[in-house]
Design an enzyme around this catalytic site. Structure first.
Site, mmCIF file in Angstrom:
data_model
loop_
_atom_site.group_PDB
_atom_site.id
_atom_site.type_symbol
_atom_site.label_atom_id
_atom_site.label_comp_id
_atom_site.label_asym_id
_atom_site.label_seq_id
_atom_site.Cartn_x
_atom_site.Cartn_y
_atom_site.Cartn_z
ATOM 1 N N SER A 12 7.232 0.748 11.530
ATOM 2 C CA SER A 12 7.413 1.442 10.253
ATOM 3 C C SER A 12 7.416 2.937 10.519
ATOM 4 C CB SER A 12 6.276 1.093 9.289
ATOM 5 O OG SER A 12 6.231 2.071 8.265
ATOM 6 N N HIS A 37 11.634 -0.422 10.273
ATOM 7 C CA HIS A 37 11.162 -0.628 8.900
ATOM 8 C C HIS A 37 11.091 0.727 8.197
ATOM 9 C CE1 HIS A 37 8.870 -2.930 5.829
ATOM 10 N NE2 HIS A 37 8.138 -1.834 5.705
ATOM 11 N N ASP A 39 10.148 2.668 4.753
ATOM 12 C CA ASP A 39 9.369 2.553 3.521
ATOM 13 C C ASP A 39 9.853 3.559 2.487
ATOM 14 O OD1 ASP A 39 7.362 0.493 4.026
ATOM 15 O OD2 ASP A 39 6.766 1.809 5.671
ATOM 16 N N MET A 41 9.322 4.995 -1.131
ATOM 17 C CA MET A 41 8.294 5.073 -2.180
ATOM 18 C C MET A 41 8.714 6.102 -3.223
ATOM 19 S SD MET A 41 4.886 5.015 0.167
ATOM 20 C CE MET A 41 4.687 3.815 1.497
ATOM 21 N N HIS A 70 12.285 -1.304 2.812
ATOM 22 C CA HIS A 70 11.264 -1.828 1.902
ATOM 23 C C HIS A 70 11.197 -0.909 0.685
ATOM 24 C CE1 HIS A 70 6.614 -2.651 1.456
ATOM 25 N NE2 HIS A 70 7.301 -3.078 0.419
ATOM 26 N N MET A 72 9.677 0.268 -2.403
ATOM 27 C CA MET A 72 8.483 0.308 -3.263
ATOM 28 C C MET A 72 8.806 1.241 -4.427
ATOM 29 S SD MET A 72 5.763 0.455 -0.169
ATOM 30 C CE MET A 72 7.068 0.893 0.963
ATOM 31 N N MET A 141 2.703 -8.553 1.748
ATOM 32 C CA MET A 141 1.973 -7.292 1.922
ATOM 33 C C MET A 141 0.511 -7.602 2.253
ATOM 34 S SD MET A 141 4.070 -4.872 1.710
ATOM 35 C CE MET A 141 2.815 -3.590 1.937
ATOM 36 N N ASP A 179 3.273 -6.972 6.488
ATOM 37 C CA ASP A 179 3.291 -5.506 6.508
ATOM 38 C C ASP A 179 1.954 -4.955 6.031
ATOM 39 O OD1 ASP A 179 3.975 -2.808 6.321
ATOM 40 O OD2 ASP A 179 5.394 -3.088 4.657
HETATM 41 C C1 DX5 Z 1 2.606 0.462 3.231
HETATM 42 C C2 DX5 Z 1 3.938 0.336 3.931
HETATM 43 C C3 DX5 Z 1 3.811 -0.068 5.342
HETATM 44 C C4 DX5 Z 1 3.075 0.928 6.217
HETATM 45 C C5 DX5 Z 1 2.411 0.138 7.300
HETATM 46 O O1 DX5 Z 1 2.816 0.675 1.888
HETATM 47 O O2 DX5 Z 1 4.744 -0.614 3.268
HETATM 48 O O3 DX5 Z 1 5.070 -0.394 5.918
HETATM 49 O O4 DX5 Z 1 3.896 1.891 6.779
HETATM 50 O O5 DX5 Z 1 1.618 1.020 8.036
HETATM 51 P P1 DX5 Z 1 0.431 0.485 8.945
HETATM 52 O O6 DX5 Z 1 1.016 -0.420 9.984
HETATM 53 O O7 DX5 Z 1 -0.153 1.750 9.524
HETATM 54 O O8 DX5 Z 1 -0.533 -0.239 8.039
HETATM 55 ZN ZN ZN Z 2 6.573 -1.377 4.326
#
Ligand code: DX5
Ligand code: ZN
Length: 226
Positions: A12, A37, A39, A41, A70, A72, A141, A179
């Site tokens: 990620s 990956h 993220d 947000m 991903h 969010m 998650m 994740d």
């Molecule tokens: C959290 C993200 C993850 C995050 C994971 O909201 O969706 O993908 O980056 O990070 P680690 O592996 O550090 O928990």
């Molecule tokens: Zn993620």
């Protein structure tokens, strides 16, 4: 891909150095990563802001690895085409943000990309039951989404096991991804519970040697404890 195939490692980039993103992605690709990956947000669905389609487009130019995006965010439908055109391979949406999840999954497929669905730790797995035959990836998650570097929620293991059973029940070939809080010391348990794709942010990008860490994650994932 079947559940007996090798585990896939998806770093990620949330924990990467954003000032050197291209180099960070090249380094994890050279270190043996299977997917990247990303993220996304929106500061609304989760209390953090990150990347949009321009970042995905920039990543597409520097790696051949699949981009596992991903989302969010609320109203992801508005941005599906933009993310697909930017070069995403998987688009994964949250059931909590999609009141018309079936429609959203069809819209992802119409963009020509693979469709993923996910859910927060307190959302019952049954919320995904009806959509399972339609999707290419299911993401469990194992932290509350929003930040890297959180601790793996132990109840996630049972959720992974139950989702694996649900996927078997409908003879789905969807990838089962996990994740949040994945480290070398819990990778084995996560894979034994039924995961095929391990997302790891801080475990990889906060380590000194990406190759050694990805190798250790893969080796741990292949270790079966009886
Ligand atoms: C959290 C993200 C993850 C995050 C994971 O909201 O969706 O993908 O980056 O990070 P680690 O592996 O550090 O928990
Ligand atoms: Zn993620």
């Amino acid at each position: 891909m079947s559940s007996s195939s090798a585990v896939l490692i998806a770093p990620s980039i949330l924990s990467a150095d954003f000032g050197r993103l291209a180099e960070e992605v090249s380094r994890v690709e050279a270190a043996g990563a299977d997917m990247i990956h990303v993220d996304v947000m929106d500061g609304h669905f989760v209390p953090n802001l990150t990347a949009g389609p321009p970042i995905v487009e920039a990543l597409r130019k520097v790696t051949r690895l699949p981009l596992d995006v991903h989302l969010m965010m609320t109203n992801p439908e508005v941005f599906l085409t933009a993310f697909a055109q930017a070069g995403a391979n998987y688009l994964t949406v949250h059931v909590e943000a999609c009141p018309h999840l079936h429609r959203t999954v069809q819209a992802i497929k119409e963009c020509g990309v693979l469709a993923g669905v996910t859910l927060n730790p307190a959302t019952p797995l049954s919320a995904l039951e009806e959509i399972l035959p339609e999707v290419d990836l299911v993401l469990i998650m194992s932290v509350n989404p929003g930040f890297g570097g959180q601790h793996f929620l132990p109840a996630s293991l049972d959720r992974i096991r139950r989702m694996r059973q649900m996927l078997l029940h409908v003879q789905s070939r969807a990838l089962l991804e996990v994740d949040g809080g994945i480290k070398v010391d819990n990778a084995s348990a996560v894979v034994q519970a039924g995961a095929q794709v391990l997302v790891a942010g801080s475990a990889i990008f906060h380590s000194q040697d990406y190759t050694a860490t990805i190798h250790a994650l893969r080796a741990a994932a292949q270790t079966i404890h009886v």
